[in-house]
Motif scaffolding. Structure first.
Motif, mmCIF file in Angstrom:
data_model
loop_
_atom_site.group_PDB
_atom_site.id
_atom_site.type_symbol
_atom_site.label_atom_id
_atom_site.label_comp_id
_atom_site.label_asym_id
_atom_site.label_seq_id
_atom_site.Cartn_x
_atom_site.Cartn_y
_atom_site.Cartn_z
ATOM 1 N N PRO A 181 32.448 -26.062 7.691
ATOM 2 C CA PRO A 181 32.049 -24.980 8.595
ATOM 3 C C PRO A 181 30.755 -24.299 8.156
ATOM 4 C CG PRO A 181 33.742 -24.188 7.122
ATOM 5 C CD PRO A 181 33.494 -25.644 6.777
ATOM 6 N N SER A 182 30.041 -23.780 9.127
ATOM 7 C CA SER A 182 28.881 -22.935 8.883
ATOM 8 C C SER A 182 28.972 -21.795 9.890
ATOM 9 C CB SER A 182 27.590 -23.731 9.076
ATOM 10 O OG SER A 182 26.471 -22.867 8.982
ATOM 11 N N ILE A 183 29.129 -20.581 9.388
ATOM 12 C CA ILE A 183 29.313 -19.416 10.241
ATOM 13 C C ILE A 183 28.098 -18.512 10.087
ATOM 14 C CG2 ILE A 183 30.845 -17.514 10.868
ATOM 15 C CD1 ILE A 183 32.299 -20.227 10.873
ATOM 16 N N ARG A 206 28.917 -26.811 17.929
ATOM 17 C CA ARG A 206 28.666 -25.384 17.738
ATOM 18 C C ARG A 206 29.224 -24.582 18.898
ATOM 19 N NH1 ARG A 206 24.206 -28.055 16.273
ATOM 20 N NH2 ARG A 206 23.485 -27.766 14.159
ATOM 21 N N SER A 207 29.549 -23.351 18.575
ATOM 22 C CA SER A 207 29.981 -22.415 19.606
ATOM 23 C C SER A 207 29.326 -21.077 19.348
ATOM 24 C CB SER A 207 31.504 -22.277 19.593
ATOM 25 O OG SER A 207 31.920 -21.477 20.684
ATOM 26 N N PRO A 265 23.337 -8.303 22.302
ATOM 27 C CA PRO A 265 24.427 -7.748 21.504
ATOM 28 C C PRO A 265 24.666 -8.582 20.242
ATOM 29 C CG PRO A 265 25.329 -9.084 23.268
ATOM 30 C CD PRO A 265 23.821 -9.085 23.441
ATOM 31 N N ASP A 266 25.520 -8.055 19.379
ATOM 32 C CA ASP A 266 25.913 -8.815 18.189
ATOM 33 C C ASP A 266 26.528 -10.134 18.640
ATOM 34 O OD1 ASP A 266 25.122 -6.702 16.655
ATOM 35 O OD2 ASP A 266 27.126 -6.035 16.127
ATOM 36 N N ALA A 267 26.404 -11.146 17.796
ATOM 37 C CA ALA A 267 26.915 -12.465 18.166
ATOM 38 C C ALA A 267 27.309 -13.242 16.917
ATOM 39 C CB ALA A 267 25.864 -13.238 18.957
ATOM 40 N N ILE A 268 28.012 -14.357 17.143
ATOM 41 C CA ILE A 268 28.393 -15.255 16.059
ATOM 42 C C ILE A 268 28.154 -16.689 16.521
ATOM 43 C CG2 ILE A 268 30.816 -15.477 16.746
ATOM 44 C CD1 ILE A 268 31.490 -15.380 13.693
ATOM 45 N N VAL A 269 27.757 -17.520 15.578
ATOM 46 C CA VAL A 269 27.613 -18.954 15.838
ATOM 47 C C VAL A 269 28.517 -19.667 14.841
ATOM 48 C CG1 VAL A 269 26.079 -20.940 15.866
ATOM 49 C CG2 VAL A 269 25.234 -18.710 16.618
ATOM 50 N N VAL A 270 29.454 -20.440 15.358
ATOM 51 C CA VAL A 270 30.347 -21.230 14.522
ATOM 52 C C VAL A 270 29.917 -22.682 14.681
ATOM 53 C CG1 VAL A 270 32.715 -21.963 14.099
ATOM 54 C CG2 VAL A 270 32.248 -19.607 14.792
ATOM 55 N N SER A 271 29.499 -23.283 13.587
ATOM 56 C CA SER A 271 29.070 -24.676 13.590
ATOM 57 C C SER A 271 30.010 -25.464 12.680
ATOM 58 C CB SER A 271 27.633 -24.787 13.087
ATOM 59 O OG SER A 271 27.215 -26.124 13.038
ATOM 60 N N LEU A 272 30.560 -26.550 13.207
ATOM 61 C CA LEU A 272 31.481 -27.383 12.438
ATOM 62 C C LEU A 272 30.973 -28.810 12.396
ATOM 63 C CD1 LEU A 272 34.867 -26.167 13.972
ATOM 64 C CD2 LEU A 272 33.747 -25.351 11.901
ATOM 65 N N SER A 273 30.935 -29.370 11.207
ATOM 66 C CA SER A 273 30.585 -30.782 11.032
ATOM 67 C C SER A 273 31.846 -31.506 10.585
ATOM 68 C CB SER A 273 29.490 -30.948 9.987
ATOM 69 O OG SER A 273 28.302 -30.341 10.430
#
Length: 93
Positions: free
Chosen positions: A45-47, A88-89, A55-63
């Motif tokens: 994971p890479s968060i 990614r999301s 606005p505030d945000a998050i990116v969740v990247s999974l390999s």
């Protein structure tokens, strides 16, 4: 893709960026509870929280390491050469 999206949505329970990041990582770490067919040892994971953005945000990247999987075997048979799948999301709060 589904795991990344669900981890991003789960992070919305947090108040601070650090809390949201920890929640997303925790969700991914407990992959076996929701996605038993995925090997948790093959997920990287890479968060990233984007708190300076409005606005505030998050990116969740999974390999996901496909080595030894049915996809890996099939891709070798068909001449495709990929051994890592990355999804990614993005979620704005």
């Amino acid at each position: 893709q589904q795991l990344a999206a669900e981890a991003a949505r789960y992070s919305a329970l947090g108040i601070t960026s650090e809390e949201r990041e920890a929640l997303a990582l925790s969700f991914v770490a407990n992959t076996n509870e929701r996605f038993s067919f995925l090997g948790p040892d093959k997920i990287t994971p890479s968060i990233s929280t984007l708190s300076e953005d409005v606005p505030d945000a998050i990116v969740v990247s999974l390999s996901y390491d496909l080595t030894g999987s049915a996809v890996d075997v099939a891709s070798g048979f068909f001449g495709f050469e990929f051994d890592v799948l990355t999804r990614r999301s993005y979620l704005a709060y």
